[in-house]
Design a protein around this motif. Structure first.
Motif, PDB file in Angstrom:
ATOM      1  N   SER A  90      -3.289   2.365   0.497  1.00 57.80           N
ATOM      2  CA  SER A  90      -3.050   1.825   1.836  1.00 57.80           C
ATOM      3  C   SER A  90      -4.374   1.538   2.532  1.00 57.80           C
ATOM      4  CB  SER A  90      -2.204   2.796   2.670  1.00 57.80           C
ATOM      5  OG  SER A  90      -2.843   4.045   2.814  1.00 57.80           O
ATOM      6  N   TRP A 135      -1.833  -1.768   6.181  1.00 56.78           N
ATOM      7  CA  TRP A 135      -1.185  -2.334   4.993  1.00 56.78           C
ATOM      8  C   TRP A 135      -0.987  -1.231   3.966  1.00 56.78           C
ATOM      9  CZ3 TRP A 135      -3.231  -2.319   0.031  1.00 56.78           C
ATOM     10  CH2 TRP A 135      -2.604  -3.149  -0.919  1.00 56.78           C
ATOM     11  N   ARG A 136       0.038  -1.399   3.108  1.00 58.25           N
ATOM     12  CA  ARG A 136       0.209  -0.517   1.960  1.00 58.25           C
ATOM     13  C   ARG A 136       0.720  -1.327   0.782  1.00 58.25           C
ATOM     14  NH1 ARG A 136       5.281   1.351   0.439  1.00 58.25           N
ATOM     15  NH2 ARG A 136       6.942   0.804   1.874  1.00 58.25           N
ATOM     16  N   LEU A 137       0.357  -0.887  -0.391  1.00 62.82           N
ATOM     17  CA  LEU A 137       0.815  -1.510  -1.625  1.00 62.82           C
ATOM     18  C   LEU A 137       2.277  -1.186  -1.822  1.00 62.82           C
ATOM     19  CD1 LEU A 137      -0.150  -3.046  -4.190  1.00 62.82           C
ATOM     20  CD2 LEU A 137      -0.446  -0.802  -5.240  1.00 62.82           C
ATOM     21  N   ALA A 140      -9.787   2.005   3.288  1.00 65.18           N
ATOM     22  CA  ALA A 140      -8.748   2.029   2.257  1.00 65.18           C
ATOM     23  C   ALA A 140      -8.659   3.446   1.715  1.00 65.18           C
ATOM     24  CB  ALA A 140      -9.096   1.056   1.125  1.00 65.18           C
ATOM     25  N   GLU A 143      -6.851  -6.671   1.008  1.00 58.61           N
ATOM     26  CA  GLU A 143      -5.808  -5.828   0.434  1.00 58.61           C
ATOM     27  C   GLU A 143      -6.270  -5.418  -0.957  1.00 58.61           C
ATOM     28  OE1 GLU A 143      -2.218  -8.152   0.621  1.00 58.61           O
ATOM     29  OE2 GLU A 143      -2.137  -7.999   2.807  1.00 58.61           O
TER      30      GLU A 143
END
Length: 159
Positions: free
Chosen positions: A69, A45-47, A7, A115
């Motif tokens: 991310s 993944w990304r916020l 992350a 996440e």
């Protein structure tokens, strides 16, 4: 490092309000840079906000822009940051962002499928600033194989 992915969280302090024309080039390139990230090998993944980009207030400060991310590995993140359109935007950071007083980038291992939240990321950044690099929270200098950051390090500017 434990975990299957990495992350990353970084924050930057805007010099001007997000609606200010002096920030327009940054704002106008957000979707382009985010799309490049999502197409990059190793991206997980990304916020994001429901509207598509995450530019919410962090730490009660509307001038602080967060980015969070998850990547398969540090190499994938490093390639995106320093070998795509992101690099061209990153090189212009002094136009839009002020100098941060403390570290503004943190990375840490996460399990596949996790996440992270902004709260979790902020805590990791705080840990890095308080205790220095460790397996719990670290910067580029903690990764012996990461070298691209050395030529673009932020000695006088924010992320």
């Amino acid at each position: 490092m434990t975990g299957n992915h990495i992350a990353q969280f970084n924050v930057a302090r805007l010099k001007y309000d997000i609606e200010d024309p002096r920030i327009a080039d940054f704002v106008n390139n957000l979707n382009r840079v985010n799309a490049a990230a999502e197409r990059s090998p190793g991206f997980v993944w990304r916020l994001r906000e429901e509207a598509g980009d995450y530019t919410a207030v962090v730490d009660d400060d509307p001038m602080v822009i967060p980015n969070l991310s998850v990547w398969e590995n540090v190499e994938s993140l490093e390639n995106f940051v320093f070998k795509t359109v992101h690099k061209r935007i990153y090189e212009r950071r002094t136009e839009w962002f002020g100098v941060m007083e403390k570290m503004h980038l943190v990375m840490w291992p996460v399990e596949s499928g996790h996440e992270p939240t902004v709260k979790e990321a902020w805590e990791r950044l705080g840990h890095l600033n308080e205790h220095g690099s460790s397996g719990h929270a670290f910067g580029w200098d903690h990764i012996p194989s990461a070298n691209l950051w050395r030529s673009t390090r932020c000695e006088t500017s924010a992320a």
